[in-house]
Design a protein around this motif. Structure first.
Motif, PDB file in Angstrom:
ATOM      1  N   LEU A   1       0.812  -1.208   0.000  1.00 39.76           N
ATOM      2  CA  LEU A   1       0.000   0.000   0.000  1.00 39.76           C
ATOM      3  C   LEU A   1       0.850   1.264   0.000  1.00 39.76           C
ATOM      4  N   ILE A   2       1.953   1.262   0.767  1.00 34.80           N
ATOM      5  CA  ILE A   2       2.754   2.484   0.905  1.00 34.80           C
ATOM      6  C   ILE A   2       3.333   2.949  -0.436  1.00 34.80           C
ATOM      7  N   PRO A   3       3.960   2.056  -1.230  1.00 29.16           N
ATOM      8  CA  PRO A   3       4.434   2.522  -2.545  1.00 29.16           C
ATOM      9  C   PRO A   3       3.309   3.026  -3.434  1.00 29.16           C
ATOM     10  N   VAL A   4       2.170   2.335  -3.402  1.00 23.50           N
ATOM     11  CA  VAL A   4       1.051   2.744  -4.261  1.00 23.50           C
ATOM     12  C   VAL A   4       0.553   4.125  -3.851  1.00 23.50           C
ATOM     13  N   ILE A   5       0.403   4.331  -2.547  1.00 27.26           N
ATOM     14  CA  ILE A   5      -0.049   5.637  -2.061  1.00 27.26           C
ATOM     15  C   ILE A   5       0.974   6.719  -2.422  1.00 27.26           C
ATOM     16  N   SER A   6       2.279   6.368  -2.280  1.00 30.47           N
ATOM     17  CA  SER A   6       3.318   7.354  -2.588  1.00 30.47           C
ATOM     18  C   SER A   6       3.260   7.788  -4.042  1.00 30.47           C
TER      19      SER A   6
ATOM     20  N   ILE B   1       7.657  11.301  -4.825  1.00 25.45           N
ATOM     21  CA  ILE B   1       7.486   9.869  -4.544  1.00 25.45           C
ATOM     22  C   ILE B   1       8.561   9.407  -3.561  1.00 25.45           C
ATOM     23  N   ILE B   2       9.808   9.834  -3.798  1.00 20.55           N
ATOM     24  CA  ILE B   2      10.884   9.424  -2.885  1.00 20.55           C
ATOM     25  C   ILE B   2      10.586   9.903  -1.468  1.00 20.55           C
TER      26      ILE B   2
END
Lengths: 318, 347
Positions: free
Chosen positions: B9-14, B325-326
């Motif tokens: 979820l965290i990468p997708v949200i980012s 994003i980073i």
């Protein structure tokens, strides 16, 4: 070329090339002394250069000859604001300091060039109308031999050296400096003594943003005189190297920055010196980096970082 | 620390937040974000040519991402991928130009030269870390610049005769693919993508299926415990950096033998190595994650090139999106915290 004019060229170009490095490196000293790694110095310089150039172009007619100085103040302010992003990410959000710094570098360059393209319709701004100029210091300039060499330079070069000593005084002779360093050495102990770790680190990062912005502003208004993607190419990382080579000490960082500035200028003008003409210029260009690695490895004195560098402080966690 | 759902979820949200803020930036500077993103998609996946270019762009990203991720898994931060990539690039081109061999030997030799050069370049920070506890972040940054200046010197004075570029590598050392070029309306797509995907599989096998990989990961989790269990921590640190550097060097070989087919003087870094940090973080340092993240970055970077023409939006918008994003991936603590609050609020 006689010896004297060779020395004159060398000293002048050293002071010229190192002033932005000194400011930025001092910023790095503040941030790292408080325990926050600042790889983002490069980005802070970029944003400083961008703000100074845009301000200079836009308001030259309103401020006249004082434009570059006001532009430097603007670059400091915007650099400070921009560094808050790094502060929030690395102090409050507990992000990896290095990763956050990398993101700062991306963001600064991306935003700077994006806005230049959006506002000016090209990847590069025009030359600034009011750059900084060499200035002769009255009286001192009249000293024979050394006068013309040492006292006919950019005022910013002298400022950089003065600021280095002020930074030394602040960091090592005031309660504020003691607190700032204690937060970088042992935040838990500092917290126990009633020092607000977060506040000190925020302040340190913002100071690094202000000085980094100043460094970028000086660079853009003395050396490149415009802004594009290739205005700041690695100067921030040289400043970071100066922080380490100077052993996280303001005056040491200044000395290192002067030395690296000399190495950089030698790489450009070295071919006119008989002794240096045979040295491939990549060696001179790489010298700051090689020396920094050697210093870190302990070959040139031991360079020890602040103890708590790179760690996020979590209140209440032992 | 994070649950399994959160790691996805965290990468997708980012990414979503990055694109969202990118849209806000476009609106604030007077562009239409829908047009902007439509142009980005068209420029990356719109037709066969663009798809070919995007796949070509993804290739070095996979390697850069794998390089950063491999070091991360051993608890090391290899920020020197940029420099390792450059030396790999020039080494592969050099071998390509220096020998006259049948393709079946020449091409593998040139590719291997890239990997070896990258590995050697990463060996320096590795051994300094292992022997003298010098922090690898600073050393790798410094090595980047040494690489840049050294490679420029080599191109100008050693490999070429004071030219800004080297000669093109001969057919026998080239990754260029007439087949793919014909298939994608003469894009620069080359065979490198297969090597990159193979690299991802090798990455997976080394880390997850071998005892060496177990040791490397163990050192990444806890050096003291690994030492106590009888592992040679120093050896693993060097090994991790060397393998990481080899991946980076391969990325350079893809550029040198495939995309460009020659070496040239770099005024500044290509940025692929730094983007690799973002790719690795977004991909959660696992093979499949890195490939997916590299695909995303390839699409963003390639699509960005067509944005100014189609929608007027400057290319650099994508740099801003990547930076955001980073930030969010790095600040995953706060996203996880907010997710938790959100869940509690829902109950």
């Amino acid at each position: 070329m006689d010896i004297l004019s060779a020395i004159e060229i060398l000293v002048k170009s050293m002071l010229f090339a190192s002033a932005p490095l000194i400011f930025t490196a001092l910023g790095g000293v503040f941030s790292e002394r408080s325990g926050v790694v600042n790889i983002g110095l490069e980005g802070l310089m970029v944003i400083g250069a961008f703000s100074a150039v845009v301000f200079n172009i836009t308001f030259a007619s309103a401020f006249g000859a004082s434009t570059p100085w006001v532009a430097l103040l603007v670059a400091m302010g915007i650099g400070g604001l921009f560094s808050l992003i790094h502060a929030v990410a690395s102090i409050t959000f507990r992000a990896d300091h290095v990763v956050s710094g990398v993101a700062i570098n991306f963001l600064a360059l991306g935003l700077g060039v994006y806005l230049v393209k959006a506002w000016y319709g090209a990847g590069q701004t025009d030359k600034i109308p009011e750059p900084l100029y060499y200035q002769k210091i009255p009286l001192l300039y009249d000293i024979p031999v050394i006068g013309p060499i040492l006292f006919n330079n950019y005022v910013t070069s002298y400022l950089a050296i003065i600021v280095a000593f002020i930074a030394w005084y602040v960091l090592f002779k005031t309660p504020f400096g003691l607190r700032l360093r204690s937060v970088g050495e042992h935040p838990l102990a500092a917290d126990t003594m009633g020092i607000n770790v977060y506040k000190m680190r925020y302040l340190a990062v913002v100071i690094s943003g202000v000085l980094g912005g100043l460094g970028g502003g000086v660079y853009a208004q003395t050396i490149t005189q415009d802004f594009s993607a290739s205005t700041i190419t690695g100067q921030g990382f040289i400043a970071l190297a100066a922080v380490i080579f100077g052993k996280w000490h303001p005056v040491g960082a200044m000395g290192a920055a002067l030395f690296f500035g000399l190495a950089q200028s030698l790489a450009i003008i070295g071919s006119s010196f008989p002794l240096l003409a045979d040295v491939p210029n990549w060696i001179l260009l790489s010298a700051p980096y090689v020396l920094t690695i050697l210093a870190l490895a302990g070959f040139i004195g031991r360079a020890d970082a602040p103890k708590a560098i790179g760690t996020s402080y979590i209140k209440g966690k032992r | 620390m994070f649950s399994r759902a959160q790691t996805i979820l965290i990468p997708v949200i980012s990414v979503a937040l990055g694109l969202l803020i990118g849209a806000v930036v476009m609106i604030a500077s007077g562009y239409n974000p829908i047009e902007g993103y439509a142009a980005l998609l068209k420029g990356s996946l719109g037709d066969a040519f663009y798809i070919g270019e995007t796949i070509r762009q993804i290739t070095p990203y996979i390697f850069a991402g794998l390089a950063v991720a491999f070091a991360f898994r051993t608890g090391l931060f290899n920020i020197g991928v940029e420099g390792q990539l450059l030396v790999g690039w020039i080494a592969s081109v050099w071998v390509g130009l220096a020998f006259d061999l049948p393709k079946i030997i020449h091409l593998p030799l040139a590719v291997a030269a890239g990997a070896i050069a990258g590995a050697l370049w990463a060996f320096v920070p590795g051994i300094l870390k292992a022997r003298l506890r010098v922090h690898e972040v600073i050393v790798t940054i410094m090595m980047n610049y040494i690489a840049l200046h050294l490679v420029n010197y080599l191109v100008r004075y050693v490999i070429s005769d004071e030219q800004n570029t080297t000669d093109r590598v001969p057919e026998s050392a080239s990754l260029k693919s007439p087949f793919f070029e014909a298939l994608t309306e003469f894009s620069t797509m080359h065979y490198g993508i297969f090597i990159a995907l193979a690299g991802a599989i090798i990455y997976f096998i080394i880390l997850e299926k071998t005892s060496t990989g177990f040791e490397l990961r163990s050192v990444g989790f806890n050096q003291n415990a690994s030492e106590y269990a009888g592992m040679n921590v120093n050896r693993n640190i060097v090994l991790s950096m060397v393998i990481s550097g080899a991946f980076a060097g391969l990325g350079g070989a893809m550029e040198g033998l495939g995309t460009f087919g020659y070496g040239f003087i770099h005024g500044a870094f290509s940025g692929v190595g730094f983007d690799g940090i973002a790719v690795a973080l977004l991909g959660g340092n696992i093979a499949i994650g890195v490939v997916l993240a590299a695909a995303l970055f390839g699409i963003l970077k390639q699509g960005a090139l067509i944005m100014p023409l189609e929608s007027g939006v400057p290319t650099e918008l994508v740099e801003i999106v990547i930076a955001i994003i980073i930030f969010f991936v790095a600040s995953s603590y706060i996203i996880a915290y907010l997710l938790q609050r959100f869940k509690k609020g829902a109950q």
